[in-house]
Design a protein around this motif. Structure first.
Motif, PDB file in Angstrom:
ATOM      1  N   PRO A  21       0.830  -1.216   0.000  1.00 62.87           N
ATOM      2  CA  PRO A  21       0.000   0.000   0.000  1.00 62.87           C
ATOM      3  C   PRO A  21       0.857   1.255   0.000  1.00 62.87           C
ATOM      4  CG  PRO A  21       0.016  -1.013   2.169  1.00 62.87           C
ATOM      5  CD  PRO A  21       0.712  -1.974   1.241  1.00 62.87           C
TER       6      PRO A  21
ATOM      7  N   THR B  36      -2.909   4.785  -2.248  1.00 71.03           N
ATOM      8  CA  THR B  36      -3.874   3.736  -1.900  1.00 71.03           C
ATOM      9  C   THR B  36      -4.783   4.202  -0.778  1.00 71.03           C
ATOM     10  OG1 THR B  36      -2.158   2.097  -2.425  1.00 71.03           O
ATOM     11  CG2 THR B  36      -4.113   1.313  -1.272  1.00 71.03           C
TER      12      THR B  36
ATOM     13  N   THR C 102      -8.867   5.060  -0.932  1.00 74.59           N
ATOM     14  CA  THR C 102      -9.781   4.353  -0.031  1.00 74.59           C
ATOM     15  C   THR C 102     -10.668   5.330   0.742  1.00 74.59           C
ATOM     16  OG1 THR C 102      -8.214   2.529   0.214  1.00 74.59           O
ATOM     17  CG2 THR C 102      -9.902   2.765   1.923  1.00 74.59           C
TER      18      THR C 102
ATOM     19  N   LEU D 213      -5.152  -1.153   5.803  1.00 73.62           N
ATOM     20  CA  LEU D 213      -4.440  -1.480   4.567  1.00 73.62           C
ATOM     21  C   LEU D 213      -3.011  -1.948   4.806  1.00 73.62           C
ATOM     22  CD1 LEU D 213      -5.639   1.568   2.447  1.00 73.62           C
ATOM     23  CD2 LEU D 213      -6.198  -0.839   1.975  1.00 73.62           C
TER      24      LEU D 213
ATOM     25  N   TYR E 234      -0.599   0.204   5.802  1.00 73.44           N
ATOM     26  CA  TYR E 234       0.282   1.299   5.395  1.00 73.44           C
ATOM     27  C   TYR E 234       0.903   1.911   6.653  1.00 73.44           C
ATOM     28  CZ  TYR E 234       1.770   5.821   3.498  1.00 73.44           C
ATOM     29  OH  TYR E 234       2.489   6.918   3.138  1.00 73.44           O
TER      30      TYR E 234
END
Length: 354
Positions: free
Chosen positions: A3, A7, A11, A44, A46
């Motif tokens: 990610p 990203t 989202t 995610l 991240y």
């Protein structure tokens, strides 16, 4: 796929800059929006913006580099280096920046130059590096701010100086020995020659020495001796490969085991001078009576050994170096700081024996 900032932005349905602000400028977002962004990032996987990429965008690494030609342990065991490093660390801490220690080999030029070229720093403090080291040219080529305690003809406009008047400091020590009647003098120091050997170094004059610090300290002694009528050709100079107590003792052996031995030995650092004291005691000789000894730096152990020496402000020198690097004045004339020194007379110097 791993990610990214984009990203998370896709989202949540916001821009990349909004996600970036959630990490670096949270005050620009509402608490609810920031919480949504961070929750999405966690889901995610991240971890946040890449600090290396961020530093490249800002053109700021958030660290200063300290260059020196010794092992990494030297920075934490050599008493003078410890004080100097403490001063730099205080300046870095005050400015909320990091400190990167870069020990550079004197035997591997390629690795040393690569270390300078690859260091992610905003500038460099240079600690006791020989003038001929190729890393100094690599340093100049990078164009980053540099603060050094040595002067080189090739220093660029980004260079600053924080140091002492080396020659004036040793001239005071030399005048002290002359006033005590010493005329058979020896001087021990590092980098009198490029070869890393212990032994006599034939120097027609201090100008023969390529290393700034040793050259300037020899110049001070030469001036003091000349004023008393002592020709430089009568002074014995002995090289040591580094600032090491054992090397100081070995160098002193070259002087003490010959006849006539010198009545005074000037060491260009306290560590080497302590080695000279070891050699004297091993031969049943008394410092200050049989042979006088002078050091340089005034490290804590110098006082414990009653060593006559030159005091220089190590921690202040490091601190001022860090401050000048992190906040350089606009006027180049203000980028030179010369700190005071003083001769500290203790028991290891006395009248020349008859």
């Amino acid at each position: 796929m791993r990610p990214t900032l984009q990203t998370v932005a896709d989202t949540v349905g916001v821009s990349r800059s909004t996600v970036s602000n959630a990490y670096s400028r949270p005050d620009q977002l509402s608490a609810d929006l920031r919480d949504r962004i961070l929750a999405a990032a966690t889901a995610l996987g991240y971890a946040g913006p890449d600090p290396t990429a961020r530093s490249l965008r800002k053109r700021r690494a958030g660290a200063i580099g300290m260059l020196f030609t010794s092992s990494l342990s030297f920075a934490f065991t050599d008493p003078y280096a410890v004080q100097y490093l403490r001063g730099i660390a205080e300046a870095a801490e005050q400015a909320r920046t990091g400190l990167l220690l870069l020990p550079l080999s004197v035997d591997d030029d390629v690795a040393a130059v690569a270390a300078v070229n690859e260091a992610a720093v905003d500038g460099f403090c240079v600690y006791c590096m020989p003038d001929w080291h190729p890393a100094l040219d690599a340093l100049a080529a990078r164009g980053l701010p540099v603060v050094s305690g040595q002067r080189r003809a090739s220093d660029g406009p980004q260079s600053a100086f924080v140091g002492i008047d080396e020659a004036a400091a040793t001239r005071a020590a030399g005048e002290h020995l002359m006033a005590l009647g010493h005329r058979r003098i020896a001087v021990i120091g590092d980098y009198f020659s490029v070869a890393p050997t212990i032994g006599p170094a034939l120097l027609a004059s201090p100008a023969d020495v390529a290393y700034y610090t040793s050259r300037e300290r020899l110049r001070g002694y030469q001036a003091a001796f000349a004023a008393a009528g002592v020709d430089w050709s009568t002074v014995t100079t002995v090289n040591v490969p580094g600032n090491c107590r054992d090397d100081g003792a070995a160098a002193a052996a070259h002087l003490l085991d010959r006849a006539p031995r010198p009545t005074a030995i000037a060491a260009l650092s306290d560590i080497v001078a302590l080695g000279v004291l070891d050699a004297l005691r091993a031969r049943g000789l008394q410092p200050g009576r049989d042979v006088s000894v002078v050091g340089f730096d005034d490290i804590p152990e110098a006082a414990a050994e009653n060593l006559t020496t030159v005091h220089q402000p190590a921690a202040d020198r490091g601190r001022r170096s860090g401050e000048l690097l992190l906040d350089p004045p606009a006027d180049p004339a203000d980028r030179t700081v010369v700190l005071p020194t003083r001769l500290v007379v203790r028991a290891t110097t006395g009248p020349a024996p008859s």
